[in-house]
Design a protein around this motif. Structure first.
Motif, PDB file in Angstrom:
ATOM      1  N   VAL A 121       0.846  -1.206   0.000  1.00  0.00           N
ATOM      2  CA  VAL A 121       0.000   0.000   0.000  1.00  0.00           C
ATOM      3  C   VAL A 121       0.878   1.252   0.000  1.00  0.00           C
ATOM      4  CG1 VAL A 121      -1.749   1.285   1.304  1.00  0.00           C
ATOM      5  CG2 VAL A 121      -1.931  -1.194   1.089  1.00  0.00           C
ATOM      6  N   GLY A 122       2.051   1.176   0.647  1.00  0.00           N
ATOM      7  CA  GLY A 122       2.973   2.309   0.682  1.00  0.00           C
ATOM      8  C   GLY A 122       3.503   2.706  -0.678  1.00  0.00           C
ATOM      9  N   LEU A 123       3.374   1.828  -1.674  1.00  0.00           N
ATOM     10  CA  LEU A 123       3.825   2.159  -3.027  1.00  0.00           C
ATOM     11  C   LEU A 123       2.947   3.216  -3.689  1.00  0.00           C
ATOM     12  CD1 LEU A 123       4.656  -1.424  -4.353  1.00  0.00           C
ATOM     13  CD2 LEU A 123       6.295   0.396  -3.836  1.00  0.00           C
ATOM     14  N   VAL A 124       1.732   3.395  -3.193  1.00  0.00           N
ATOM     15  CA  VAL A 124       0.829   4.394  -3.763  1.00  0.00           C
ATOM     16  C   VAL A 124       1.310   5.774  -3.314  1.00  0.00           C
ATOM     17  CG1 VAL A 124      -1.543   5.237  -3.882  1.00  0.00           C
ATOM     18  CG2 VAL A 124      -1.100   2.776  -3.686  1.00  0.00           C
ATOM     19  N   PRO A 125       1.762   6.587  -4.254  1.00  0.00           N
ATOM     20  CA  PRO A 125       2.320   7.894  -3.891  1.00  0.00           C
ATOM     21  C   PRO A 125       1.313   8.792  -3.168  1.00  0.00           C
ATOM     22  CG  PRO A 125       2.753   7.395  -6.205  1.00  0.00           C
ATOM     23  CD  PRO A 125       1.793   6.361  -5.689  1.00  0.00           C
ATOM     24  N   GLY A 126       1.795   9.435  -2.130  1.00  0.00           N
ATOM     25  CA  GLY A 126       0.980  10.434  -1.439  1.00  0.00           C
ATOM     26  C   GLY A 126       0.039   9.906  -0.384  1.00  0.00           C
ATOM     27  N   VAL A 127      -0.653   8.820  -0.656  1.00  0.00           N
ATOM     28  CA  VAL A 127      -1.657   8.365   0.302  1.00  0.00           C
ATOM     29  C   VAL A 127      -1.334   7.020   0.953  1.00  0.00           C
ATOM     30  CG1 VAL A 127      -3.547   9.625  -0.806  1.00  0.00           C
ATOM     31  CG2 VAL A 127      -3.067   7.293  -1.498  1.00  0.00           C
ATOM     32  N   GLY A 128      -0.475   6.221   0.335  1.00  0.00           N
ATOM     33  CA  GLY A 128      -0.210   4.881   0.833  1.00  0.00           C
ATOM     34  C   GLY A 128       0.249   4.852   2.283  1.00  0.00           C
ATOM     35  N   ASP A 129       1.253   5.648   2.601  1.00  0.00           N
ATOM     36  CA  ASP A 129       1.777   5.657   3.976  1.00  0.00           C
ATOM     37  C   ASP A 129       0.773   6.262   4.947  1.00  0.00           C
ATOM     38  OD1 ASP A 129       4.434   4.458   3.714  1.00  0.00           O
ATOM     39  OD2 ASP A 129       4.807   6.144   2.371  1.00  0.00           O
ATOM     40  N   ALA A 130       0.009   7.233   4.496  1.00  0.00           N
ATOM     41  CA  ALA A 130      -1.011   7.824   5.368  1.00  0.00           C
ATOM     42  C   ALA A 130      -2.100   6.804   5.695  1.00  0.00           C
ATOM     43  CB  ALA A 130      -1.614   9.059   4.705  1.00  0.00           C
ATOM     44  N   VAL A 131      -2.503   6.010   4.712  1.00  0.00           N
ATOM     45  CA  VAL A 131      -3.524   4.984   4.929  1.00  0.00           C
ATOM     46  C   VAL A 131      -3.032   3.952   5.941  1.00  0.00           C
ATOM     47  CG1 VAL A 131      -4.714   3.052   3.810  1.00  0.00           C
ATOM     48  CG2 VAL A 131      -4.682   5.297   2.719  1.00  0.00           C
ATOM     49  N   MET A 132      -1.745   3.616   5.871  1.00  0.00           N
ATOM     50  CA  MET A 132      -1.204   2.588   6.757  1.00  0.00           C
ATOM     51  C   MET A 132      -1.035   3.070   8.197  1.00  0.00           C
ATOM     52  SD  MET A 132      -1.476   0.130   4.842  1.00  0.00           S
ATOM     53  CE  MET A 132      -1.016  -1.056   6.062  1.00  0.00           C
ATOM     54  N   LEU A 133      -1.296   4.342   8.439  1.00  0.00           N
ATOM     55  CA  LEU A 133      -1.321   4.830   9.818  1.00  0.00           C
ATOM     56  C   LEU A 133      -2.509   4.261  10.592  1.00  0.00           C
ATOM     57  CD1 LEU A 133      -0.308   8.586   9.491  1.00  0.00           C
ATOM     58  CD2 LEU A 133       0.911   6.788  10.731  1.00  0.00           C
ATOM     59  N   VAL A 134      -3.570   3.880   9.881  1.00  0.00           N
ATOM     60  CA  VAL A 134      -4.769   3.354  10.548  1.00  0.00           C
ATOM     61  C   VAL A 134      -4.472   2.045  11.285  1.00  0.00           C
ATOM     62  CG1 VAL A 134      -7.133   2.540  10.219  1.00  0.00           C
ATOM     63  CG2 VAL A 134      -6.342   4.593   9.025  1.00  0.00           C
ATOM     64  N   PRO A 135      -3.942   1.001  10.613  1.00  0.00           N
ATOM     65  CA  PRO A 135      -3.658  -0.217  11.376  1.00  0.00           C
ATOM     66  C   PRO A 135      -2.537  -0.029  12.403  1.00  0.00           C
ATOM     67  CG  PRO A 135      -2.993  -0.489   9.083  1.00  0.00           C
ATOM     68  CD  PRO A 135      -3.737   0.806   9.178  1.00  0.00           C
ATOM     69  N   ALA A 136      -1.576   0.841  12.108  1.00  0.00           N
ATOM     70  CA  ALA A 136      -0.515   1.109  13.079  1.00  0.00           C
ATOM     71  C   ALA A 136      -1.101   1.779  14.329  1.00  0.00           C
ATOM     72  CB  ALA A 136       0.572   1.991  12.462  1.00  0.00           C
ATOM     73  N   GLY A 137      -2.025   2.700  14.115  1.00  0.00           N
ATOM     74  CA  GLY A 137      -2.705   3.346  15.235  1.00  0.00           C
ATOM     75  C   GLY A 137      -3.543   2.360  16.027  1.00  0.00           C
ATOM     76  N   TYR A 138      -4.167   1.409  15.340  1.00  0.00           N
ATOM     77  CA  TYR A 138      -4.947   0.369  16.004  1.00  0.00           C
ATOM     78  C   TYR A 138      -4.052  -0.457  16.930  1.00  0.00           C
ATOM     79  CZ  TYR A 138      -7.585  -3.971  16.586  1.00  0.00           C
ATOM     80  OH  TYR A 138      -8.207  -5.069  17.116  1.00  0.00           O
ATOM     81  N   LEU A 139      -2.865  -0.826  16.459  1.00  0.00           N
ATOM     82  CA  LEU A 139      -1.928  -1.573  17.303  1.00  0.00           C
ATOM     83  C   LEU A 139      -1.572  -0.776  18.554  1.00  0.00           C
ATOM     84  CD1 LEU A 139       0.545  -3.064  14.661  1.00  0.00           C
ATOM     85  CD2 LEU A 139      -1.067  -4.337  16.068  1.00  0.00           C
ATOM     86  N   MET A 140      -1.310   0.520  18.385  1.00  0.00           N
ATOM     87  CA  MET A 140      -0.949   1.349  19.538  1.00  0.00           C
ATOM     88  C   MET A 140      -2.134   1.528  20.484  1.00  0.00           C
ATOM     89  SD  MET A 140       1.739   4.183  18.137  1.00  0.00           S
ATOM     90  CE  MET A 140       0.814   4.703  16.717  1.00  0.00           C
ATOM     91  N   PHE A 141      -3.331   1.690  19.935  1.00  0.00           N
ATOM     92  CA  PHE A 141      -4.519   1.826  20.777  1.00  0.00           C
ATOM     93  C   PHE A 141      -4.742   0.561  21.601  1.00  0.00           C
ATOM     94  CE2 PHE A 141      -9.162   1.263  21.291  1.00  0.00           C
ATOM     95  CZ  PHE A 141      -9.383   2.297  22.190  1.00  0.00           C
ATOM     96  N   GLN A 142      -4.575  -0.590  20.976  1.00  0.00           N
ATOM     97  CA  GLN A 142      -4.750  -1.845  21.710  1.00  0.00           C
ATOM     98  C   GLN A 142      -3.659  -2.016  22.771  1.00  0.00           C
ATOM     99  OE1 GLN A 142      -7.456  -3.441  21.739  1.00  0.00           O
ATOM    100  NE2 GLN A 142      -8.307  -2.332  20.004  1.00  0.00           N
ATOM    101  N   ALA A 143      -2.452  -1.560  22.488  1.00  0.00           N
ATOM    102  CA  ALA A 143      -1.386  -1.599  23.493  1.00  0.00           C
ATOM    103  C   ALA A 143      -1.776  -0.732  24.692  1.00  0.00           C
ATOM    104  CB  ALA A 143      -0.064  -1.116  22.892  1.00  0.00           C
ATOM    105  N   TYR A 144      -2.335   0.425  24.416  1.00  0.00           N
ATOM    106  CA  TYR A 144      -2.830   1.302  25.484  1.00  0.00           C
ATOM    107  C   TYR A 144      -3.897   0.593  26.306  1.00  0.00           C
ATOM    108  CZ  TYR A 144      -5.667   4.917  27.658  1.00  0.00           C
ATOM    109  OH  TYR A 144      -6.404   5.641  28.565  1.00  0.00           O
ATOM    110  N   ARG A 145      -4.857  -0.030  25.608  1.00  0.00           N
ATOM    111  CA  ARG A 145      -5.938  -0.736  26.312  1.00  0.00           C
ATOM    112  C   ARG A 145      -5.424  -1.924  27.124  1.00  0.00           C
ATOM    113  NH1 ARG A 145     -10.881  -2.355  23.298  1.00  0.00           N
ATOM    114  NH2 ARG A 145     -11.721  -2.412  25.392  1.00  0.00           N
ATOM    115  N   MET A 146      -4.305  -2.504  26.688  1.00  0.00           N
ATOM    116  CA  MET A 146      -3.720  -3.631  27.409  1.00  0.00           C
ATOM    117  C   MET A 146      -2.865  -3.165  28.589  1.00  0.00           C
ATOM    118  SD  MET A 146      -2.779  -6.034  24.139  1.00  0.00           S
ATOM    119  CE  MET A 146      -2.378  -7.545  24.991  1.00  0.00           C
ATOM    120  N   GLY A 147      -2.787  -1.862  28.789  1.00  0.00           N
ATOM    121  CA  GLY A 147      -2.088  -1.325  29.947  1.00  0.00           C
ATOM    122  C   GLY A 147      -0.628  -0.989  29.727  1.00  0.00           C
ATOM    123  N   ALA A 148      -0.197  -0.813  28.477  1.00  0.00           N
ATOM    124  CA  ALA A 148       1.194  -0.469  28.198  1.00  0.00           C
ATOM    125  C   ALA A 148       1.542   0.878  28.836  1.00  0.00           C
ATOM    126  CB  ALA A 148       1.443  -0.424  26.700  1.00  0.00           C
TER     127      ALA A 148
END
Length: 120
Positions: free
Chosen positions: A35-62
């Motif tokens: 997805v990062g190969l798509v210029p301009g938006v690919g890396d921005a789109v991939m912030l969503v699952p990365a943010g989900y991982l961090m949110f779940q880490a927060y919920r798990m008490g990190a």
């Protein structure tokens, strides 16, 4: 909503960072690289699952320190990933989502008690 367990987050990060193998090599990549190969938006789109991982880490008490390290990895991946070609190669090598799950796993092991009560 139930908090996903670490195994679920590990599967997600593997899908994002190391799901596929480049034929004839041991180099692995995932949907984050594709997805990062798509210029301009690919890396921005991939912030969503990365943010989900961090949110779940927060919920798990990190701890805040752990969350900050995860955010730094994600920020570095997004910033360098925005550079055409070089960023895509960096993304294949850096694998920020796998790193973040490893950081979370180490945090949970440090506690030695399994996941903390979930935050809402």
């Amino acid at each position: 909503m139930a908090t996903p367990d670490l195994a679920h987050l590990d599967r997600l990060s593997s899908m994002l960072d190391s799901r596929f193998r480049l034929p004839g090599t041991n180099m692995r990549f995932g949907w984050d690289t594709i997805v990062g190969l798509v210029p301009g938006v690919g890396d921005a789109v991939m912030l969503v699952p990365a943010g989900y991982l961090m949110f779940q880490a927060y919920r798990m008490g990190a701890r805040k320190r752990t969350l900050a390290r995860m955010a730094l990895n994600t920020g570095l991946d997004t910033t360098v990933g925005a550079i055409p070609l070089l960023g895509d190669l960096f993304d294949m090598a850096f694998k920020s989502n796998n790193r973040n799950v490893a950081i979370l796993r180490k945090e949970i092991e440090r506690r030695g008690t399994g996941p903390a009560p979930t935050r809402r």
